[in-house]
Design a protein around this motif. Structure first.
Motif, PDB file in Angstrom:
ATOM      1  N   GLU A 192      24.832  11.722  81.778  1.00 33.54           N
ATOM      2  CA  GLU A 192      25.980  11.124  80.860  1.00 33.54           C
ATOM      3  C   GLU A 192      26.169  12.239  79.582  1.00 33.54           C
ATOM      4  O   GLU A 192      25.267  12.794  79.112  1.00 33.54           O
ATOM      5  CB  GLU A 192      25.464   9.885  80.358  1.00 33.54           C
ATOM      6  N   GLY A 417      37.886  14.478  80.063  1.00 35.93           N
ATOM      7  CA  GLY A 417      37.945  13.766  81.613  1.00 35.93           C
ATOM      8  C   GLY A 417      36.941  13.733  82.142  1.00 35.93           C
ATOM      9  O   GLY A 417      36.598  12.754  82.745  1.00 35.93           O
ATOM     10  N   ALA A 420      34.357  11.620  80.545  1.00 34.30           N
ATOM     11  CA  ALA A 420      34.833  10.041  80.742  1.00 34.30           C
ATOM     12  C   ALA A 420      34.653   9.639  81.993  1.00 34.30           C
ATOM     13  O   ALA A 420      34.272   8.409  82.183  1.00 34.30           O
ATOM     14  CB  ALA A 420      36.322  10.067  80.380  1.00 34.30           C
ATOM     15  N   GLN A 421      34.612  10.407  82.911  1.00 31.42           N
ATOM     16  CA  GLN A 421      34.288   9.843  84.474  1.00 31.42           C
ATOM     17  C   GLN A 421      32.787   9.963  84.630  1.00 31.42           C
ATOM     18  O   GLN A 421      32.438   9.912  86.113  1.00 31.42           O
ATOM     19  CB  GLN A 421      35.137  10.598  85.313  1.00 31.42           C
ATOM     20  N   SER A 422      32.034  10.514  83.833  1.00 33.05           N
ATOM     21  CA  SER A 422      30.493  10.550  83.868  1.00 33.05           C
ATOM     22  C   SER A 422      30.326  11.638  85.215  1.00 33.05           C
ATOM     23  O   SER A 422      29.416  11.477  85.985  1.00 33.05           O
ATOM     24  CB  SER A 422      29.946   9.337  84.351  1.00 33.05           C
ATOM     25  N   LEU A 423      31.115  12.633  85.215  1.00 33.07           N
ATOM     26  CA  LEU A 423      30.806  13.632  86.316  1.00 33.07           C
ATOM     27  C   LEU A 423      29.654  14.251  85.795  1.00 33.07           C
ATOM     28  O   LEU A 423      29.478  14.358  84.620  1.00 33.07           O
ATOM     29  CB  LEU A 423      32.215  14.598  86.193  1.00 33.07           C
TER      30      LEU A 423
END
Ligand SMILES: Nc1nc2c(ncn2[C@@H]2O[C@H](COP(=O)(O)OP(=O)(O)O)[C@@H](O)[C@H]2O)c(=O)[nH]1
Ligand SMILES: [Mg+2]
Length: 463
Positions: A192, A417, A420-423
């Protein structure tokens, strides 16, 4: 960068003074080979002036000297000099010959002729200026309005550099934190991206958006803009051109198609150097000379910041007006309903386009009474971006800088982005490093030789 360079730093031609500059490790030795004063310059303190004579050795054996000019030598010892190196500046009598002869003698003594901007390049390479500041030097030399000069001075004093450098520092911290979490994934709670880092990315991105909002205006101030007047014959273009310039410059007649070539003039609108060009009326040309004029009128549209489309407000809007309107599709157009002192026939509503485009603004003016000219000037300034701009200090005027900041902002949008997508943190970090590299192209923390060469090619020799 180890060799010693020399150049004439002042403009050529008759004048009060001409300055010849020498910079580099050997500059005091080279200067002393040419200078005859009460003491050698090699013994001088920094920031001191010395009166004497510049001389040339008469033959290769060194016997006898010829006086070239009476000079004042200014000595600056590195690193407290413009270039950061030992520098000597000879103030010669004005005119080309004294300076040319002194330069020749300095070259004979071992100095190399400096390339364009090479003194400033050295200042940059020695850390005296960052890249944005070095570029401001050229902007200052080329400034044509007081606003452009103010803008360049603000950039030279580091206003923009400080804003960018602080963003760089913040992003570097964020990138380091994300990378640390990747490296110690088990210890610091997985992939995260922490909320405070996400906030930081958004704040920096917002700051870039603000900087870029003022960029079009700052660029207009820096470079000036071209604004052609187009419209049907007799619409009132030449009269408007003259009224804006405040002098009779173009030919005005009752006979349609009189202006056969374009006439360009400079004027200043809100600090922007505007090159206004009057053109031949755009219509089906009766003669060959006229046809050429019409062709040129259309050619001026390319690269124009704004097109002033002049429509006769006292005559009906006709199919030829419509045909011209179609040619303006896709341009930034300021429509002018001319001859507002006469009863209105054409109106803002009549200016219906064929192909979907619309003028950004419509302004009614009278070249005869001057009514509406101020509104026209304001509308032009706002179309050029004056509304979006904050102050010019710290503004992004250079399109190279704007491109880099745009690149950085796009990378930050991708970073946000991904977060936010927890990539995976690696992806966020990669985008942050990309943004950092783009910011570094502005301040010069990240530039190629190639880019430097292109930037300094714009400079004068001797600067
Ligand atoms: N009453 C009035 N006549 C104008 C005005 N502007 C231009 N005209 C007249 O319109 C005619 C054409 O003007 P000109 O500027 O040569 O138009 P161009 O062919 O578009 O360059 C001339 O007779 C001008 O005197 C205006 O603001 N008011
Ligand atoms: Mg005309």
């Amino acid at each position: 960068m180890d060799d010693t360079i020399a150049a004439i730093a002042t403009a050529m031609g008759p004048g009060g003074l001409a300055v010849v500059r020498v910079s580099g490790a050997e500059s005091l030795r080279v200067a002393d080979a040419v200078f005859r004063g009460s003491a050698p310059l090699a013994r001088a303190l920094g920031h001191t002036l010395h009166h004497g004579w510049a001389v040339a050795t008469r033959d290769p054996g060194g016997a006898g000297e010829t006086r070239l000019d009476e000079v004042v030598a200014a000595v600056f010892l590195g690193p407290r000099s413009y270039t950061g190196e030992d520098t000597v500046e000879f103030s010669c009598h004005g005119g080309e010959l004294p300076a040319r002869r002194v330069l020749g003698a300095l070259r004979a003594a071992g100095a190399r002729l400096a390339g364009p901007g090479e003194f400033t390049l050295r200042a940059y390479l020695h850390g005296r200026l960052d890249l944005a500041q070095a570029e401001a030097v050229a902007d200052l030399v080329h400034a044509e309005t007081e606003s452009a000069s103010d803008l360049a001075l603000a950039q030279l004093s580091g206003t923009l550099s400080r804003r960018i450098a602080s963003l760089e520092d913040r992003l570097a911290d964020s990138a380091a934190e994300v990378e640390a979490r990747v490296d110690f994934a088990e210890d610091v709670g997985g992939i995260e991206t922490p909320a405070h880092v996400r906030d930081e990315i958004r704040d920096v991105s917002d700051e870039l958006t603000r900087l870029l909002a003022g960029a079009p205006w700052a660029r207009a101030v820096r470079e000036g803009v071209r604004v052609p007047l187009v419209g049907r014959p007799n619409a009132g273009k030449s009269s408007l051109f003259n009224a804006l310039l405040g002098e009779d410059r173009a030919i005005v007649t009752d006979e349609p198609g009189t202006t056969r070539d374009r006439v360009s003039e400079r004027l200043e609108i809100s600090g922007v150097a505007v090159t206004l060009s009057d053109t031949a009326g755009v219509h089906t040309a009766a003669s060959e000379v006229e046809a050429l004029g019409v062709e040129r009128a259309l050619a001026t549209l390319d690269g124009a910041a704004v097109v002033l489309w002049v429509v006769d407000g006292a005559a009906p809007f006709t199919p030829p007006d419509q045909a011209l309107a179609a040619k303006l599709t896709g341009r930034r157009v300021l429509a002018v309903l001319a001859k507002s002192d006469l009863p209105a026939v054409a109106t803002a509503e009549s200016l219906a386009w064929g192909a979907g485009a619309r003028p950004a603004r419509v302004v009614r003016v009278s070249a005869t009474t001057g009514a509406g000219l101020d509104v026209l000037r304001e509308a032009l300034a706002s179309l050029l971006g004056a509304d979006q701009a904050g102050g010019l200090a710290g503004a992004v005027a250079n399109p190279r800088h704007a491109d880099s900041l745009e690149h950085a902002r796009a990378a930050l949008v991708r970073a946000a982005g991904a977060a936010a997508q927890s990539l995976p943190g690696e992806i966020v970090a990669l985008e942050l490093r990309d943004a950092l590299a783009a910011l570094g192209e502005v301040t010069g923390r990240n530039v190629s030789e190639d880019l430097l060469e292109r930037i300094f090619a714009r400079f004068c020799i001797g600067k």
